[in-house]
Design an enzyme around this catalytic site. Sequence first.
Site, mmCIF file in Angstrom:
data_model
loop_
_atom_site.group_PDB
_atom_site.id
_atom_site.type_symbol
_atom_site.label_atom_id
_atom_site.label_comp_id
_atom_site.label_asym_id
_atom_site.label_seq_id
_atom_site.Cartn_x
_atom_site.Cartn_y
_atom_site.Cartn_z
ATOM 1 N N TYR A 202 0.796 -1.224 0.000
ATOM 2 C CA TYR A 202 0.000 0.000 0.000
ATOM 3 C C TYR A 202 0.832 1.280 0.000
ATOM 4 O O TYR A 202 0.278 2.360 -0.115
ATOM 5 C CB TYR A 202 -0.938 0.004 1.204
ATOM 6 C CG TYR A 202 -1.893 -1.164 1.175
ATOM 7 C CD1 TYR A 202 -2.966 -1.180 0.297
ATOM 8 C CD2 TYR A 202 -1.707 -2.267 2.000
ATOM 9 C CE1 TYR A 202 -3.838 -2.259 0.242
ATOM 10 C CE2 TYR A 202 -2.569 -3.343 1.954
ATOM 11 C CZ TYR A 202 -3.631 -3.337 1.074
ATOM 12 O OH TYR A 202 -4.494 -4.404 1.010
ATOM 13 N N HIS B 223 -4.774 5.884 -1.204
ATOM 14 C CA HIS B 223 -5.419 5.718 0.096
ATOM 15 C C HIS B 223 -4.470 6.037 1.253
ATOM 16 O O HIS B 223 -4.915 6.304 2.359
ATOM 17 C CB HIS B 223 -5.918 4.276 0.220
ATOM 18 C CG HIS B 223 -7.241 4.104 0.882
ATOM 19 N ND1 HIS B 223 -8.199 5.085 0.959
ATOM 20 C CD2 HIS B 223 -7.787 3.016 1.490
ATOM 21 C CE1 HIS B 223 -9.271 4.617 1.586
ATOM 22 N NE2 HIS B 223 -9.040 3.370 1.925
ATOM 23 N N TYR C 20 -5.884 -2.064 9.107
ATOM 24 C CA TYR C 20 -6.437 -1.572 7.850
ATOM 25 C C TYR C 20 -7.339 -0.373 8.094
ATOM 26 O O TYR C 20 -7.881 -0.171 9.178
ATOM 27 C CB TYR C 20 -7.142 -2.698 7.105
ATOM 28 C CG TYR C 20 -6.138 -3.662 6.544
ATOM 29 C CD1 TYR C 20 -5.406 -3.330 5.413
ATOM 30 C CD2 TYR C 20 -5.874 -4.865 7.185
ATOM 31 C CE1 TYR C 20 -4.442 -4.182 4.920
ATOM 32 C CE2 TYR C 20 -4.913 -5.731 6.693
ATOM 33 C CZ TYR C 20 -4.200 -5.382 5.561
ATOM 34 O OH TYR C 20 -3.237 -6.234 5.079
ATOM 35 N N ASN D 148 -10.300 0.601 7.481
ATOM 36 C CA ASN D 148 -11.657 0.487 8.038
ATOM 37 C C ASN D 148 -11.664 0.029 9.490
ATOM 38 O O ASN D 148 -12.734 -0.156 10.059
ATOM 39 C CB ASN D 148 -12.523 -0.426 7.173
ATOM 40 C CG ASN D 148 -11.993 -1.833 7.081
ATOM 41 O OD1 ASN D 148 -10.875 -2.114 7.502
ATOM 42 N ND2 ASN D 148 -12.771 -2.725 6.525
ATOM 43 N N ASN E 115 -14.346 4.976 4.749
ATOM 44 C CA ASN E 115 -14.411 3.903 5.743
ATOM 45 C C ASN E 115 -13.533 4.147 6.963
ATOM 46 O O ASN E 115 -13.896 3.757 8.071
ATOM 47 C CB ASN E 115 -14.056 2.560 5.098
ATOM 48 C CG ASN E 115 -15.114 2.099 4.129
ATOM 49 O OD1 ASN E 115 -16.281 2.464 4.241
ATOM 50 N ND2 ASN E 115 -14.711 1.306 3.154
#
Length: 184
Positions: free
Chosen positions: A10, A15, A59, A61, A107
Amino acid sequence: MGLGNPGARYEGTRHNIGFDAVVSLLGDRSIRSRHFDGGLFVETEIAGREVGLLRPMGYMNRSGGPVRRLLQSEGLTPPETLIVCDDYALPLGTIRTRRRGSDGGHNGLASILSALGTDEVPRMRLGIGPPPAGEDPADFVLSHFASQEAAPVEDLLERAARAIETAVGQGIETAMNRFNRAAA
């Protein structure tokens, strides 16, 4: 609180711009870091104030739990925080800071607002641009920036660092007035 997803897969994705903004803010400042239950916690001085920065390491969320535990352990209230995250509804380079509000479909923010039981949580959304027509937003936010976006992203991160410094040193209203706009 800089939001993102942990792990090499990531790094550099849209994000993770919240993580990247915190790294940009730190620059070469002197820091003290420690692992915190569910995140990496860094203490440094910003605008003459001792400030703690959290990068939740679960993560996106699931960001709410570490944020809630940190606020409880440090004796802080939700309005004393600033969540920094991505927003694909904003053009690339836009900064939009608000004192409170809904999660707007994000989220990570939804998890934090739920865990804290309030929408009175300041947040700074960093525009990562809209997904191309027909692309799933979930796939888009997990994609890397294109090479032609490198300069606007670097500029966004520099301005986000200054906006965070302004929010810490002069208050959220001043940061909103100075930085809530698209890149010039």
